[in-house]
Scaffold this motif. Structure first.
Motif, PDB file in Angstrom:
ATOM      1  N   THR A  15      47.125  34.235  54.973  1.00  0.00           N
ATOM      2  CA  THR A  15      47.257  33.030  54.440  1.00  0.00           C
ATOM      3  C   THR A  15      47.932  33.002  53.043  1.00  0.00           C
ATOM      4  OG1 THR A  15      45.157  32.984  53.455  1.00  0.00           O
ATOM      5  CG2 THR A  15      45.380  32.055  56.017  1.00  0.00           C
ATOM      6  N   ALA A  16      48.451  34.670  52.757  1.00  0.00           N
ATOM      7  CA  ALA A  16      48.903  34.216  51.634  1.00  0.00           C
ATOM      8  C   ALA A  16      50.338  33.611  51.181  1.00  0.00           C
ATOM      9  CB  ALA A  16      49.483  36.343  51.564  1.00  0.00           C
ATOM     10  N   ARG A  17      50.710  33.131  50.106  1.00  0.00           N
ATOM     11  CA  ARG A  17      52.114  32.316  49.964  1.00  0.00           C
ATOM     12  C   ARG A  17      52.564  33.089  49.282  1.00  0.00           C
ATOM     13  NH1 ARG A  17      52.561  28.755  44.158  1.00  0.00           N
ATOM     14  NH2 ARG A  17      54.657  28.554  44.191  1.00  0.00           N
ATOM     15  N   ASP A  18      53.630  33.456  50.621  1.00  0.00           N
ATOM     16  CA  ASP A  18      55.499  33.850  50.271  1.00  0.00           C
ATOM     17  C   ASP A  18      55.684  33.036  49.155  1.00  0.00           C
ATOM     18  OD1 ASP A  18      54.508  35.795  52.118  1.00  0.00           O
ATOM     19  OD2 ASP A  18      55.708  34.218  53.286  1.00  0.00           O
ATOM     20  N   LEU A  19      56.421  34.127  48.477  1.00  0.00           N
ATOM     21  CA  LEU A  19      57.175  33.799  46.562  1.00  0.00           C
ATOM     22  C   LEU A  19      58.589  33.834  47.115  1.00  0.00           C
ATOM     23  CD1 LEU A  19      54.902  34.897  43.822  1.00  0.00           C
ATOM     24  CD2 LEU A  19      54.836  33.333  45.062  1.00  0.00           C
ATOM     25  N   PHE A  97      54.586  38.994  47.536  1.00  0.00           N
ATOM     26  CA  PHE A  97      55.967  39.070  47.187  1.00  0.00           C
ATOM     27  C   PHE A  97      55.769  40.606  47.353  1.00  0.00           C
ATOM     28  CE2 PHE A  97      52.803  38.943  43.269  1.00  0.00           C
ATOM     29  CZ  PHE A  97      53.161  40.048  42.782  1.00  0.00           C
ATOM     30  N   GLY A  98      57.279  40.874  47.039  1.00  0.00           N
ATOM     31  CA  GLY A  98      57.461  42.601  46.890  1.00  0.00           C
ATOM     32  C   GLY A  98      58.081  43.387  47.685  1.00  0.00           C
ATOM     33  N   ASP A  99      58.404  42.276  49.097  1.00  0.00           N
ATOM     34  CA  ASP A  99      59.085  43.343  50.763  1.00  0.00           C
ATOM     35  C   ASP A  99      60.107  43.846  49.571  1.00  0.00           C
ATOM     36  OD1 ASP A  99      60.680  41.464  50.460  1.00  0.00           O
ATOM     37  OD2 ASP A  99      59.480  39.912  51.520  1.00  0.00           O
ATOM     38  N   ARG A 100      60.839  44.473  50.972  1.00  0.00           N
ATOM     39  CA  ARG A 100      61.845  44.949  50.787  1.00  0.00           C
ATOM     40  C   ARG A 100      63.117  44.559  50.639  1.00  0.00           C
ATOM     41  NH1 ARG A 100      63.459  48.397  55.911  1.00  0.00           N
ATOM     42  NH2 ARG A 100      61.990  49.548  54.978  1.00  0.00           N
ATOM     43  N   GLU A 101      63.056  43.577  50.963  1.00  0.00           N
ATOM     44  CA  GLU A 101      64.441  42.251  51.167  1.00  0.00           C
ATOM     45  C   GLU A 101      64.336  41.907  49.343  1.00  0.00           C
ATOM     46  OE1 GLU A 101      65.565  37.805  52.299  1.00  0.00           O
ATOM     47  OE2 GLU A 101      64.215  39.065  53.554  1.00  0.00           O
ATOM     48  N   GLN A 102      63.192  41.602  48.784  1.00  0.00           N
ATOM     49  CA  GLN A 102      63.043  41.467  47.747  1.00  0.00           C
ATOM     50  C   GLN A 102      63.233  42.497  46.023  1.00  0.00           C
ATOM     51  OE1 GLN A 102      58.759  39.114  47.008  1.00  0.00           O
ATOM     52  NE2 GLN A 102      59.701  37.560  47.258  1.00  0.00           N
ATOM     53  N   TYR A 103      63.172  43.739  46.841  1.00  0.00           N
ATOM     54  CA  TYR A 103      63.171  44.738  45.850  1.00  0.00           C
ATOM     55  C   TYR A 103      65.190  45.155  46.000  1.00  0.00           C
ATOM     56  CZ  TYR A 103      58.956  46.175  44.327  1.00  0.00           C
ATOM     57  OH  TYR A 103      57.739  45.972  43.825  1.00  0.00           O
ATOM     58  N   GLU A 172      41.062  40.708  54.012  1.00  0.00           N
ATOM     59  CA  GLU A 172      40.730  39.262  53.582  1.00  0.00           C
ATOM     60  C   GLU A 172      39.607  38.468  54.800  1.00  0.00           C
ATOM     61  OE1 GLU A 172      44.660  38.312  55.439  1.00  0.00           O
ATOM     62  OE2 GLU A 172      45.884  39.387  53.662  1.00  0.00           O
ATOM     63  N   LYS A 173      39.270  39.196  56.066  1.00  0.00           N
ATOM     64  CA  LYS A 173      38.702  38.694  56.363  1.00  0.00           C
ATOM     65  C   LYS A 173      36.572  38.282  55.557  1.00  0.00           C
ATOM     66  CE  LYS A 173      35.322  39.390  60.312  1.00  0.00           C
ATOM     67  NZ  LYS A 173      33.914  39.781  60.016  1.00  0.00           N
ATOM     68  N   LEU A 174      36.332  39.614  54.580  1.00  0.00           N
ATOM     69  CA  LEU A 174      35.241  39.831  53.871  1.00  0.00           C
ATOM     70  C   LEU A 174      36.051  38.628  52.462  1.00  0.00           C
ATOM     71  CD1 LEU A 174      34.101  43.707  53.928  1.00  0.00           C
ATOM     72  CD2 LEU A 174      33.509  41.472  54.917  1.00  0.00           C
ATOM     73  N   VAL A 175      36.350  38.435  51.856  1.00  0.00           N
ATOM     74  CA  VAL A 175      37.085  38.057  50.906  1.00  0.00           C
ATOM     75  C   VAL A 175      36.931  35.569  51.485  1.00  0.00           C
ATOM     76  CG1 VAL A 175      38.481  36.783  49.929  1.00  0.00           C
ATOM     77  CG2 VAL A 175      38.714  38.904  49.522  1.00  0.00           C
ATOM     78  N   GLU A 176      37.261  36.354  52.700  1.00  0.00           N
ATOM     79  CA  GLU A 176      37.125  34.221  52.887  1.00  0.00           C
ATOM     80  C   GLU A 176      35.795  34.635  53.588  1.00  0.00           C
ATOM     81  OE1 GLU A 176      39.020  32.167  53.752  1.00  0.00           O
ATOM     82  OE2 GLU A 176      40.523  33.182  52.494  1.00  0.00           O
ATOM     83  N   GLU A 177      34.631  34.934  53.975  1.00  0.00           N
ATOM     84  CA  GLU A 177      33.340  35.031  54.722  1.00  0.00           C
ATOM     85  C   GLU A 177      32.603  34.909  52.931  1.00  0.00           C
ATOM     86  OE1 GLU A 177      31.862  38.641  56.181  1.00  0.00           O
ATOM     87  OE2 GLU A 177      33.318  37.753  57.850  1.00  0.00           O
ATOM     88  N   ILE A 178      33.019  35.239  51.992  1.00  0.00           N
ATOM     89  CA  ILE A 178      32.338  35.370  50.956  1.00  0.00           C
ATOM     90  C   ILE A 178      32.145  33.801  49.619  1.00  0.00           C
ATOM     91  CG2 ILE A 178      31.870  36.270  48.424  1.00  0.00           C
ATOM     92  CD1 ILE A 178      32.595  39.046  49.513  1.00  0.00           C
ATOM     93  N   LYS A 179      33.956  33.095  49.904  1.00  0.00           N
ATOM     94  CA  LYS A 179      34.214  32.722  49.782  1.00  0.00           C
ATOM     95  C   LYS A 179      33.210  31.578  50.182  1.00  0.00           C
ATOM     96  CE  LYS A 179      39.008  33.305  47.852  1.00  0.00           C
ATOM     97  NZ  LYS A 179      40.394  33.164  47.568  1.00  0.00           N
TER      98      LYS A 179
END
Length: 217
Positions: A15-19, A97-103, A172-179
Motif C-alpha cells: 500500500t506504499a505510495r510511489d513517488l 522510491f529508489g527503483d532502477r528506473e529512478q536511479y 507490512e502485515k504486522l505493521v497493519e495489525e499493530i496500527k
C-alpha cells in the motif's frame, strides 16, 4: 529464543505510495527529510517545535512544511491549533522510491540518493544513540523488548529477491495489525530495521566488472 509466525507464501500487495518525479524533487532537501522523520518519531508538531528539534528557525520549518504539504507528505491536524499556530502530522502510508528506473533517470537519480542518505543518516544516529545510552535511560522492560539481529547468508539474486519480498510483505502485515489496535497506553516511537542486501566481494565484483568490460569492447 521465541520464533515468529511463518511469513506468507505470496507477498501481500503493497500500500506504499510511489513517488513521481515532482514529489521526489520536492522531498529532496535535508531539512524536509528530517521534518518527515521527526513527525514520525515525535508525532504532531508545530513549525516552532520542529525548529527547536532540528535547530532551525520556525520561519524555515514553516516554509518547508508548506512545500511538503503541496505534495501531500504532511497535513494539518484537524481541530488542533489556530490560524497563527498550525499543528502538522505526517500523511499516513509508506513511501516507495529508489527503483532502477529512478536511479537511471538523471531527473531523479540525485534526488533519490539524497533522500536515502538523509534517512540512513537519521537511522544510524538513532541506533548509535540507543547503543550508547539505552541502558542508562530506558526502563528494563524497553531494553529487554528490543532486538538487534544480523544474519549473513549466501544467496543468489533470485533467492535474495524472494527473501526480500517475503520479508517486506510479512513486515507490512504486522505493521497493519499493530496500527489496527489504535493508540494504547505506554506507547512510544520505535524503529524497526529490516535490511537484506548483497555484500560486495572484491574478488567476485572485480571479475564481473572485467567480464562486462570485455563483452562491451
Amino acid at each position: 529464543m521465541s520464533q515468529g509466525a511463518e511469513p506468507p507464501e505470496e507477498p501481500t500487495r503493497s500500500t506504499a505510495r510511489d513517488l513521481d518525479v515532482s514529489s521526489l524533487k520536492a522531498l529532496a532537501h535535508p531539512i524536509r527529510v528530517r521534518i518527515l522523520d521527526s513527525l514520525s518519531r515525535y508525532g504532531a508538531q508545530t513549525a516552532s517545535s520542529l525548529g527547536e528539534l532540528l535547530g532551525e528557525s520556525s520561519g524555515s520549518t514553516s516554509y518547508h512544511l508548506r512545500q511538503l504539504e503541496k505534495h501531500e507528505f504532511v497535513r494539518t491536524v484537524e481541530g488542533k491549533g489556530n490560524a497563527r499556530e498550525r499543528w502538522w502530522e505526517r500523511s499516513p502510508g509508506r513511501l516507495s522510491f529508489g527503483d532502477r528506473e529512478q536511479y537511471e533517470n538523471p531527473e531523479t537519480a540525485e534526488a533519490v540518493r539524497l533522500i536515502n542518505r538523509e534517512f540512513l543518516s537519521s537511522r544510524t544516529n538513532y541506533l548509535q544513540d540507543y547503543l550508547a545510552h539505552g541502558d542508562d535511560v530506558l526502563a528494563e522492560e524497553w531494553v529487554d523488548a528490543g532486538s538487534l539481529s544480523t544474519s549473513t547468508l549466501r544467496l543468489n539474486a533470485e533467492q535474495l529477491s524472494i527473501f526480500a519480498r517475503k520479508l517486506n510483505a510479512y513486515s507490512e502485515k504486522l505493521v497493519e495489525e499493530i496500527k489496527a489496535e489504535g493508540e494504547l497506553q505506554g506507547q512510544r516511537a520505535v524503529q524497526v530495521h529490516i535490511d537484506a542486501f548483497p555484500i560486495l566481494d572484491p574478488n567476485l565484483d572485480k571479475k564481473s566488472a572485467n567480464t562486462a568490460a570485455k563483452e562491451s569492447s
